[in-house]
Write a protein that holds these residues in place. Structure first.
Motif, PDB file in Angstrom:
ATOM      1  N   ALA A  70       0.697  -1.151  -0.192  1.00 48.72           N
ATOM      2  CA  ALA A  70       0.135  -0.063  -0.171  1.00 48.72           C
ATOM      3  C   ALA A  70       0.965   1.071   0.025  1.00 48.72           C
ATOM      4  CB  ALA A  70      -0.707   0.169   1.149  1.00 48.72           C
ATOM      5  N   GLU A  71       2.295   1.204   1.204  1.00 46.16           N
ATOM      6  CA  GLU A  71       2.790   2.644   0.571  1.00 46.16           C
ATOM      7  C   GLU A  71       3.475   2.280  -0.645  1.00 46.16           C
ATOM      8  OE1 GLU A  71       5.317   2.983   4.976  1.00 46.16           O
ATOM      9  OE2 GLU A  71       4.245   0.762   4.969  1.00 46.16           O
ATOM     10  N   ALA A  72       4.282   1.477  -0.972  1.00 38.89           N
ATOM     11  CA  ALA A  72       4.571   1.457  -2.159  1.00 38.89           C
ATOM     12  C   ALA A  72       3.695   1.657  -3.610  1.00 38.89           C
ATOM     13  CB  ALA A  72       5.197  -0.037  -2.687  1.00 38.89           C
ATOM     14  N   CYS A  73       2.480   1.432  -3.037  1.00 39.84           N
ATOM     15  CA  CYS A  73       2.105   2.219  -4.354  1.00 39.84           C
ATOM     16  C   CYS A  73       1.362   3.721  -4.196  1.00 39.84           C
ATOM     17  CB  CYS A  73       0.268   1.935  -3.880  1.00 39.84           C
ATOM     18  SG  CYS A  73       0.450  -0.527  -5.263  1.00 39.84           S
ATOM     19  N   ALA A  74       1.106   3.667  -3.440  1.00 38.82           N
ATOM     20  CA  ALA A  74       1.380   5.341  -2.799  1.00 38.82           C
ATOM     21  C   ALA A  74       2.136   6.466  -3.033  1.00 38.82           C
ATOM     22  CB  ALA A  74       0.704   5.903  -1.414  1.00 38.82           C
ATOM     23  N   ALA A  75       3.583   5.857  -2.777  1.00 45.74           N
ATOM     24  CA  ALA A  75       4.913   6.009  -3.283  1.00 45.74           C
ATOM     25  C   ALA A  75       5.074   6.871  -4.853  1.00 45.74           C
ATOM     26  CB  ALA A  75       5.704   5.197  -2.882  1.00 45.74           C
ATOM     27  N   LEU A  76       3.999   5.087  -5.712  1.00 49.16           N
ATOM     28  CA  LEU A  76       4.778   5.466  -7.064  1.00 49.16           C
ATOM     29  C   LEU A  76       3.190   6.071  -8.175  1.00 49.16           C
ATOM     30  CD1 LEU A  76       4.903   1.681  -7.571  1.00 49.16           C
ATOM     31  CD2 LEU A  76       6.138   3.363  -8.118  1.00 49.16           C
ATOM     32  N   ASP A  77       2.692   6.497  -6.968  1.00 45.56           N
ATOM     33  CA  ASP A  77       1.413   7.560  -7.813  1.00 45.56           C
ATOM     34  C   ASP A  77       1.728   8.554  -6.897  1.00 45.56           C
ATOM     35  OD1 ASP A  77      -0.595   5.033  -8.870  1.00 45.56           O
ATOM     36  OD2 ASP A  77      -2.164   5.146  -6.504  1.00 45.56           O
ATOM     37  N   GLU A  78       1.973   9.194  -6.238  1.00 45.11           N
ATOM     38  CA  GLU A  78       2.657  10.850  -6.073  1.00 45.11           C
ATOM     39  C   GLU A  78       3.650  11.009  -6.916  1.00 45.11           C
ATOM     40  OE1 GLU A  78       4.828  12.656  -2.557  1.00 45.11           O
ATOM     41  OE2 GLU A  78       4.154  10.929  -1.689  1.00 45.11           O
ATOM     42  N   ALA A  79       4.854  10.185  -7.511  1.00 42.20           N
ATOM     43  CA  ALA A  79       5.892  10.226  -8.415  1.00 42.20           C
ATOM     44  C   ALA A  79       5.341  10.310  -9.683  1.00 42.20           C
ATOM     45  CB  ALA A  79       6.858   9.136  -8.093  1.00 42.20           C
ATOM     46  N   GLY A  80       3.647   9.713  -9.949  1.00 46.39           N
ATOM     47  CA  GLY A  80       3.265   9.647 -11.749  1.00 46.39           C
ATOM     48  C   GLY A  80       3.294   8.706 -12.090  1.00 46.39           C
ATOM     49  N   GLY A  81       4.446   7.167 -11.898  1.00 44.16           N
ATOM     50  CA  GLY A  81       4.745   6.092 -11.523  1.00 44.16           C
ATOM     51  C   GLY A  81       6.706   6.620 -12.424  1.00 44.16           C
ATOM     52  N   ASP A  82       6.841   7.464 -12.080  1.00 36.65           N
ATOM     53  CA  ASP A  82       8.579   8.214 -12.466  1.00 36.65           C
ATOM     54  C   ASP A  82       9.389   7.823 -11.720  1.00 36.65           C
ATOM     55  OD1 ASP A  82      10.615   9.716 -13.401  1.00 36.65           O
ATOM     56  OD2 ASP A  82       9.546  11.384 -13.265  1.00 36.65           O
ATOM     57  N   LEU A  83      10.017   6.386 -11.499  1.00 34.25           N
ATOM     58  CA  LEU A  83      10.678   5.973 -10.356  1.00 34.25           C
ATOM     59  C   LEU A  83      12.240   7.481 -10.215  1.00 34.25           C
ATOM     60  CD1 LEU A  83       8.973   3.381 -11.952  1.00 34.25           C
ATOM     61  CD2 LEU A  83      10.238   2.396  -9.832  1.00 34.25           C
ATOM     62  N   ASP A  84      12.388   7.800 -10.903  1.00 32.97           N
ATOM     63  CA  ASP A  84      13.593   8.678 -10.594  1.00 32.97           C
ATOM     64  C   ASP A  84      13.105   9.978  -9.676  1.00 32.97           C
ATOM     65  OD1 ASP A  84      15.172   7.488 -11.980  1.00 32.97           O
ATOM     66  OD2 ASP A  84      14.224   8.574 -13.953  1.00 32.97           O
ATOM     67  N   THR A  85      11.661  10.029  -9.373  1.00 25.62           N
ATOM     68  CA  THR A  85      11.316  11.067  -8.591  1.00 25.62           C
ATOM     69  C   THR A  85      10.081  10.507  -7.546  1.00 25.62           C
ATOM     70  OG1 THR A  85       9.126  11.810  -9.607  1.00 25.62           O
ATOM     71  CG2 THR A  85      10.876  12.602 -10.347  1.00 25.62           C
TER      72      THR A  85
END
Length: 135
Positions: A70-85
């Motif tokens: 859940a936390e990983a998905c929230a982080a991915l969503d916050e970054a808009g899928g851009d793992l560099d951000t």
């Protein structure tokens, strides 16, 4: 009779407008349903002396194996899928050279992901990537 004809035409116009508007109203929902996020994540040690991997599916499901999905998905969503951000978990790390390489392959929001990054050590990886690679 004229009133009946006018009423029928208004009803037909309303139905036509509703039929034309329906795809526009439904498209965000339809798009949200078609979105897929399934990433295979790996973390490997210097010169591939060790490697571990796991899949994360978003939204997180109870059948997933990522311990912080859940936390990983929230982080991915916050970054808009851009793992560099990724928002990460900024904190100080020791200046120890023990590189770790992380990869993410799969789809985010139905877009293809093929990403790799090497960090100086596991602490730097955690600071930059947060829960995504915390497994």
């Amino acid at each position: 009779m004229i009133l009946s004809t006018v009423a029928r035409r208004l009803a037909a116009a309303s139905l036509t407008a509703a039929a034309l508007a329906a795809p526009l109203l439904m498209s965000p929902t339809a798009h949200a349903d078609s979105r897929e996020t399934l990433l295979f994540l790996t973390v490997s040690g210097s010169e591939n002396t060790w490697i571990r991997g796991i899949a994360v599916q978003c939204p997180a499901t109870s059948q997933g194996h990522h311990p912080r999905a859940a936390e990983a998905c929230a982080a991915l969503d916050e970054a808009g899928g851009d793992l560099d951000t990724l928002p990460g978990d900024p904190h100080l790390c020791p200046l120890i050279h023990d590189p770790v390489t992380v990869t993410a392959k799969g789809t985010y929001d139905s877009d293809t992901v093929d990403w790799q990054r090497t960090y100086p050590n596991a602490c730097a990886m955690e600071a930059a990537a947060g829960p995504v690679f915390a497994f």
